[in-house]
Design a protein around this motif. Sequence first.
Motif, PDB file in Angstrom:
ATOM      1  N   PHE A 163      15.476  27.175  13.058  1.00  0.00           N
ATOM      2  CA  PHE A 163      15.843  26.967  11.658  1.00  0.00           C
ATOM      3  C   PHE A 163      15.451  28.198  10.839  1.00  0.00           C
ATOM      4  O   PHE A 163      14.452  28.228  10.133  1.00  0.00           O
ATOM      5  N   TYR A 164      16.270  29.212  10.952  1.00  0.00           N
ATOM      6  CA  TYR A 164      16.061  30.490  10.265  1.00  0.00           C
ATOM      7  C   TYR A 164      17.393  30.920   9.651  1.00  0.00           C
ATOM      8  O   TYR A 164      18.436  30.338   9.929  1.00  0.00           O
ATOM      9  N   GLY A 165      17.333  31.993   8.864  1.00  0.00           N
ATOM     10  CA  GLY A 165      18.550  32.641   8.424  1.00  0.00           C
ATOM     11  C   GLY A 165      19.010  33.612   9.492  1.00  0.00           C
ATOM     12  O   GLY A 165      18.420  33.697  10.580  1.00  0.00           O
ATOM     13  N   ILE A 166      20.064  34.352   9.172  1.00  0.00           N
ATOM     14  CA  ILE A 166      20.559  35.362  10.097  1.00  0.00           C
ATOM     15  C   ILE A 166      21.247  36.462   9.291  1.00  0.00           C
ATOM     16  O   ILE A 166      21.914  36.167   8.291  1.00  0.00           O
ATOM     17  N   PRO A 167      21.080  37.730   9.664  1.00  0.00           N
ATOM     18  CA  PRO A 167      21.807  38.793   8.957  1.00  0.00           C
ATOM     19  C   PRO A 167      23.319  38.536   9.024  1.00  0.00           C
ATOM     20  O   PRO A 167      23.839  38.159  10.070  1.00  0.00           O
ATOM     21  N   LEU A 168      24.018  38.765   7.935  1.00  0.00           N
ATOM     22  CA  LEU A 168      25.445  38.485   7.895  1.00  0.00           C
ATOM     23  C   LEU A 168      26.311  39.736   8.032  1.00  0.00           C
ATOM     24  O   LEU A 168      27.531  39.631   8.115  1.00  0.00           O
ATOM     25  N   PHE A 223      20.144  27.592  13.739  1.00  0.00           N
ATOM     26  CA  PHE A 223      20.621  26.670  12.715  1.00  0.00           C
ATOM     27  C   PHE A 223      20.477  27.421  11.390  1.00  0.00           C
ATOM     28  O   PHE A 223      19.376  27.560  10.862  1.00  0.00           O
ATOM     29  N   ASN A 224      21.591  27.919  10.881  1.00  0.00           N
ATOM     30  CA  ASN A 224      21.572  28.802   9.715  1.00  0.00           C
ATOM     31  C   ASN A 224      21.152  28.047   8.458  1.00  0.00           C
ATOM     32  O   ASN A 224      21.834  27.100   8.032  1.00  0.00           O
ATOM     33  N   ILE A 225      20.046  28.467   7.864  1.00  0.00           N
ATOM     34  CA  ILE A 225      19.490  27.724   6.729  1.00  0.00           C
ATOM     35  C   ILE A 225      19.977  28.243   5.371  1.00  0.00           C
ATOM     36  O   ILE A 225      19.461  27.833   4.335  1.00  0.00           O
ATOM     37  N   PHE A 226      20.986  29.121   5.382  1.00  0.00           N
ATOM     38  CA  PHE A 226      21.506  29.599   4.100  1.00  0.00           C
ATOM     39  C   PHE A 226      22.242  28.496   3.338  1.00  0.00           C
ATOM     40  O   PHE A 226      22.416  28.574   2.133  1.00  0.00           O
ATOM     41  N   ASP A 227      22.709  27.487   4.062  1.00  0.00           N
ATOM     42  CA  ASP A 227      23.370  26.346   3.424  1.00  0.00           C
ATOM     43  C   ASP A 227      22.814  25.075   4.045  1.00  0.00           C
ATOM     44  O   ASP A 227      23.018  24.805   5.228  1.00  0.00           O
ATOM     45  N   LEU A 228      22.079  24.303   3.250  1.00  0.00           N
ATOM     46  CA  LEU A 228      21.495  23.058   3.740  1.00  0.00           C
ATOM     47  C   LEU A 228      22.072  21.860   2.996  1.00  0.00           C
ATOM     48  O   LEU A 228      21.371  20.918   2.645  1.00  0.00           O
ATOM     49  N   SER A 229      23.368  21.910   2.748  1.00  0.00           N
ATOM     50  CA  SER A 229      24.064  20.759   2.170  1.00  0.00           C
ATOM     51  C   SER A 229      24.144  19.656   3.227  1.00  0.00           C
ATOM     52  O   SER A 229      23.942  19.906   4.428  1.00  0.00           O
ATOM     53  N   GLU A 230      24.427  18.435   2.809  1.00  0.00           N
ATOM     54  CA  GLU A 230      24.468  17.316   3.755  1.00  0.00           C
ATOM     55  C   GLU A 230      25.564  17.507   4.804  1.00  0.00           C
ATOM     56  O   GLU A 230      25.410  17.095   5.955  1.00  0.00           O
ATOM     57  N   GLN A 231      26.675  18.144   4.405  1.00  0.00           N
ATOM     58  CA  GLN A 231      27.755  18.391   5.369  1.00  0.00           C
ATOM     59  C   GLN A 231      27.266  19.293   6.499  1.00  0.00           C
ATOM     60  O   GLN A 231      27.569  19.075   7.668  1.00  0.00           O
ATOM     61  N   LYS A 232      26.502  20.340   6.138  1.00  0.00           N
ATOM     62  CA  LYS A 232      25.979  21.250   7.149  1.00  0.00           C
ATOM     63  C   LYS A 232      24.947  20.556   8.036  1.00  0.00           C
ATOM     64  O   LYS A 232      24.914  20.746   9.255  1.00  0.00           O
ATOM     65  N   MET A 233      24.082  19.734   7.429  1.00  0.00           N
ATOM     66  CA  MET A 233      23.045  19.074   8.213  1.00  0.00           C
ATOM     67  C   MET A 233      23.634  18.021   9.149  1.00  0.00           C
ATOM     68  O   MET A 233      23.069  17.731  10.204  1.00  0.00           O
ATOM     69  N   GLN A 234      24.790  17.460   8.788  1.00  0.00           N
ATOM     70  CA  GLN A 234      25.483  16.547   9.692  1.00  0.00           C
ATOM     71  C   GLN A 234      25.926  17.300  10.949  1.00  0.00           C
ATOM     72  O   GLN A 234      25.831  16.786  12.067  1.00  0.00           O
ATOM     73  N   LYS A 235      26.365  18.548  10.760  1.00  0.00           N
ATOM     74  CA  LYS A 235      26.743  19.376  11.909  1.00  0.00           C
ATOM     75  C   LYS A 235      25.516  19.734  12.744  1.00  0.00           C
ATOM     76  O   LYS A 235      25.592  19.827  13.978  1.00  0.00           O
TER      77      LYS A 235
END
Length: 436
Positions: free
Chosen positions: A143-148, A168-180
């Motif tokens: 659960f980290y970010g990643i260079p883009l 698991f890219n933590i730049f977006d932690l919306s519910e839709q992303k967490m479902q994925k």
Amino acid sequence: MDWFKLSLQLNKFPIQKAKQKLEAIQAIPETDYAHYQRKRRNEIIDYHIQHNAFYREFFNWDGFDDWKRVPIMKKADLQQPMKERLSSTYNPKTAYIGKTSGSSGHPFIFAKNRFAHALSWAGFQDRYSWYDIDLNKSLQARFYGIPLDFYGNIQERLKDRISLRRRFNIFDLSEQKMQKFLERFQKSNFEYLNGYTSAIVLFSRFLEKKEIVLKELCPSLKICIVTSERLFEKDKEIIQQSLGVPVINEYGASEVGLIAFENTNNEWVVNSEDLYLEILDENDNILPYGEEGRVVITSLYNKAHPMIRYDIGDTGILSTSSTLKKPVLEKLIGRTNDIARLPDGKVVPGLTFYYVTKTVIEDNGNIKEFVIIQTDNDHFKIEYVSEEEFSPLQKKKIIDAIGVYVGKNLKIEFERLEILKRSPSGKLKQFTSLIE
């Protein structure tokens, strides 16, 4: 195939030699440990006095006879070009060069000799083995970010593959992303999670809302390791209940490596093998066990760059049960981060701004300190201390990086200050949200 070991060897990090050294240090009895630490402290100082002009001038050395006379290094002392701080026996090709996250508001570039870096990794491997985690075989949910940017992204993904990490890219932690995220756990045999505390807390709250225990969907899961941000007891309970596995507290910093790791008896054991940790008061006096003060660290094997009595910017307490060989960290203050919530519903951990700073940091010592404040859903203010005003090009670079890592169409305000406001403990908090 031991992929993690192979990756270190391919990058010329002598991991096998480091593991043997670690085992030899661990075999030193408690009665001889004071002698070991004193010998290593003296040797690393002698080395840098002989081979590092920066440290020789910083120390203003006139004969060493008392550890208490060794000056305290602040992060601001290291904000100058790397070529001026590197030992004469190393160069950028023979040393490992890295950047700090700037999570304390003091970003800078550092160096390690390859053996010292390998010794840090040997320490991580040793601690993870306490929980039956093998870095060569155990699959990690990261659960980290990643260079883009293209090169940085490819490089990081390649490292993930070799190191058995799935990001698991933590730049977006919306519910839709967490479902994925949840769907990925159902399909993979992850043995542990590792990542930023705030991101894992958000994911755990998502699971709690759905009344899901992650281990029931991913039976291979053993532990969760949180790092980089302070873990509050309430959050620990939420994570453990939602994931269904123990939560382990890790404390480290890129410039010195592993500092402390929680053992199976819930003791936060300090790394005394290749680091020497002290707790100092405001007048630089060494405090006894049980008293709160500044965390100051000496890297005992880093010959490429001096990290000697280095004030890391945190406040802590060593337990009265501590010994020289087994110091126990009773309390750590600092490294907490807020969460940014954007107009489109996107939720971004404050530590995401770490990736912004990595994009814009330059090895010229110009940027001394900075903080980022969210004043409205779409409005952020960057307060900074620097030798020169940010140019229009620098501001554009920062705005573009925020657009990539945080979100588009955000209003960014810059203010250059002489000093930045600190917390009562003296800490700078890199990100603060002022909205509900």
